[in-house]
Design an enzyme around this catalytic site. Sequence first.
Site, PDB file in Angstrom:
ATOM      1  CB  SER A 143      -0.838  -0.002   1.286  1.00  3.97           C
ATOM      2  OG  SER A 143      -1.397   1.276   1.517  1.00  3.97           O
ATOM      3  CE1 TYR A 157      -4.827  -2.958   4.610  1.00 10.11           C
ATOM      4  CE2 TYR A 157      -4.181  -0.642   4.484  1.00 10.11           C
ATOM      5  CZ  TYR A 157      -4.492  -1.842   3.859  1.00 10.11           C
ATOM      6  OH  TYR A 157      -4.456  -1.925   2.475  1.00 10.11           O
TER       7      TYR A 157
HETATM    8  N1  LIG Z   1      -8.525  -0.827  -2.259  1.00 12.65           N
HETATM    9  C1  LIG Z   1      -7.587  -0.006  -1.853  1.00 12.65           C
HETATM   10  O1  LIG Z   1      -7.774   1.233  -1.778  1.00 12.65           O
HETATM   11  C2  LIG Z   1      -6.226  -0.543  -1.492  1.00 12.65           C
HETATM   12  C3  LIG Z   1      -5.188   0.375  -1.270  1.00 12.65           C
HETATM   13  C4  LIG Z   1      -3.931  -0.103  -0.930  1.00 12.65           C
HETATM   14  C5  LIG Z   1      -3.708  -1.469  -0.817  1.00 12.65           C
HETATM   15  N2  LIG Z   1      -4.730  -2.349  -1.036  1.00 12.65           N
HETATM   16  C6  LIG Z   1      -4.433  -3.784  -0.915  1.00 12.65           C
HETATM   17  O2  LIG Z   1      -4.826  -4.442  -2.102  1.00 12.65           O
HETATM   18  C7  LIG Z   1      -5.033  -5.835  -1.823  1.00 12.65           C
HETATM   19  C8  LIG Z   1      -6.322  -6.290  -2.470  1.00 12.65           C
HETATM   20  O3  LIG Z   1      -7.420  -5.672  -1.804  1.00 12.65           O
HETATM   21  P1  LIG Z   1      -8.677  -5.073  -2.596  1.00 12.65           P
HETATM   22  O4  LIG Z   1      -8.689  -3.633  -2.353  1.00 12.65           O
HETATM   23  O5  LIG Z   1      -8.714  -5.582  -3.980  1.00 12.65           O
HETATM   24  O6  LIG Z   1      -9.871  -5.686  -1.705  1.00 12.65           O
HETATM   25  P2  LIG Z   1     -10.983  -6.793  -2.035  1.00 12.65           P
HETATM   26  O7  LIG Z   1     -11.645  -7.061  -0.740  1.00 12.65           O
HETATM   27  O8  LIG Z   1     -11.818  -6.365  -3.191  1.00 12.65           O
HETATM   28  O9  LIG Z   1     -10.119  -8.074  -2.483  1.00 12.65           O
HETATM   29  C9  LIG Z   1      -9.368  -8.832  -1.557  1.00 12.65           C
HETATM   30  C10 LIG Z   1      -9.502 -10.315  -1.894  1.00 12.65           C
HETATM   31  O10 LIG Z   1      -8.720 -11.071  -0.951  1.00 12.65           O
HETATM   32  C11 LIG Z   1      -9.463 -12.228  -0.583  1.00 12.65           C
HETATM   33  N3  LIG Z   1      -9.022 -12.733   0.720  1.00 12.65           N
HETATM   34  C12 LIG Z   1      -9.276 -12.239   1.961  1.00 12.65           C
HETATM   35  N4  LIG Z   1      -8.716 -13.014   2.917  1.00 12.65           N
HETATM   36  C13 LIG Z   1      -8.074 -14.019   2.264  1.00 12.65           C
HETATM   37  C14 LIG Z   1      -7.313 -15.126   2.702  1.00 12.65           C
HETATM   38  N5  LIG Z   1      -7.122 -15.374   4.014  1.00 12.65           N
HETATM   39  N6  LIG Z   1      -6.774 -15.950   1.772  1.00 12.65           N
HETATM   40  C15 LIG Z   1      -6.998 -15.729   0.435  1.00 12.65           C
HETATM   41  N7  LIG Z   1      -7.722 -14.703  -0.034  1.00 12.65           N
HETATM   42  C16 LIG Z   1      -8.257 -13.858   0.870  1.00 12.65           C
HETATM   43  C17 LIG Z   1     -10.912 -11.753  -0.554  1.00 12.65           C
HETATM   44  O11 LIG Z   1     -11.830 -12.820  -0.650  1.00 12.65           O
HETATM   45  C18 LIG Z   1     -10.950 -10.823  -1.769  1.00 12.65           C
HETATM   46  O12 LIG Z   1     -11.333 -11.516  -2.941  1.00 12.65           O
HETATM   47  C19 LIG Z   1      -4.987  -5.962  -0.300  1.00 12.65           C
HETATM   48  O13 LIG Z   1      -3.718  -6.452   0.090  1.00 12.65           O
HETATM   49  C20 LIG Z   1      -5.169  -4.530   0.174  1.00 12.65           C
HETATM   50  O14 LIG Z   1      -4.611  -4.334   1.451  1.00 12.65           O
HETATM   51  C21 LIG Z   1      -5.982  -1.917  -1.373  1.00 12.65           C
END
Ligand SMILES: NC(=O)c1ccc[n+]([C@@H]2O[C@H](COP(=O)([O-])OP(=O)(O)OC[C@H]3O[C@@H](n4cnc5c(N)ncnc54)[C@H](O)[C@@H]3O)[C@@H](O)[C@H]2O)c1
Length: 283
Positions: A143, A157
């Site tokens: 992130s 987080y």
């Molecule tokens: N959305 C944002 O603004 C943002 C910003 C910075 C970083 N991120 C990071 O991006 C990554 C993806 O998140 P996203 O935003 O796409 O959210 P999201 O919730 O849409 O997708 C996350 C996915 O991870 C899966 N997941 C959760 N726990 C799990 C586990 N124990 N084992 C396997 N899969 C699991 C969920 O089922 C989901 O499909 C994360 O690491 C998040 O921290 C997101």
Amino acid sequence: MEIKQKGCVVTGAGSGIGRGIALALADAGASGIIIADVQLERAEAVCVEIEAKGGVARPFRCDVRQSQSVERLADFAWDTLGHVEILCNNAGVIATGPGFDTTDEDLRWQFEVNVYGVFNGCRVFGRRFLSNGTKAWICNTASHHAVGTPTAGVATYVATKHAVLGFADAFRLEYGESIGFSVLCPGIINTELWDAGRNRPEELGNAFKGSEQNHAALEAYGMSPEFVGNLVAQGIKTEEFFIWTHPYSIELIEKRYLEGVESIRRQWPDGPLPIHKRTPGKV
Ligand SMILES: NC(=O)c1ccc[n+]([C@@H]2O[C@H](COP(=O)([O-])OP(=O)(O)OC[C@H]3O[C@@H](n4cnc5c(N)ncnc54)[C@H](O)[C@@H]3O)[C@@H](O)[C@H]2O)c1
């Protein structure tokens, strides 16, 4: 590293950024992609999308918190694709609220998915990449919080995302000859992250729903996850260590590192010590 004809695995690919990465890898000519997620039905739906555009994709239920589950994912990936060269450790979750209100369960849940999960992927696939002897790539989703962007309400987080950068920084020194590493540092992306609680396991407090206010902010300002996926594919091709989604992160980084630089100058106005640069107490 070239993506064409490579076997790929993406965790957390049933939704959001992971789905975006998987679609982009397919567009870039990957020979096959394993869509790994705790939500099997969502992983299956992403496979249907990829196959509809002529790609090869297979779903796999994997809980990245468990190293045995990640071993099974690796077995499945090699058995199904024949070869694997690219891993995107992307699964991640968030719990929000004032830091001192964080429950033990939420602390554990975030560290188990975001830190243990990324570590499990690096170790399980990294060992196999090394023994295969072919050049491989691991992209870890962190992130912009990984480089120090303090934000109230997400203390634990943010701590997990610092750890993701910590691994990758050391791993590239240790294994960089054989395995390339990237750290994806997204800003706000329009995904289901605020509803990460949908996947919180029973033993860690059961599912919960994200706040309406957070949802509204994501919809208003969030970048599309498909766009992020293309940035990741591009970053792997051009072998970038940091992959950024939001240029404004430069202000956050400058502020953070300048604070460090200025405080060293203030505390040590005469500059580096002549003999023991790393151990001032010994002078
Ligand atoms: N959305 C944002 O603004 C943002 C910003 C910075 C970083 N991120 C990071 O991006 C990554 C993806 O998140 P996203 O935003 O796409 O959210 P999201 O919730 O849409 O997708 C996350 C996915 O991870 C899966 N997941 C959760 N726990 C799990 C586990 N124990 N084992 C396997 N899969 C699991 C969920 O089922 C989901 O499909 C994360 O690491 C998040 O921290 C997101």
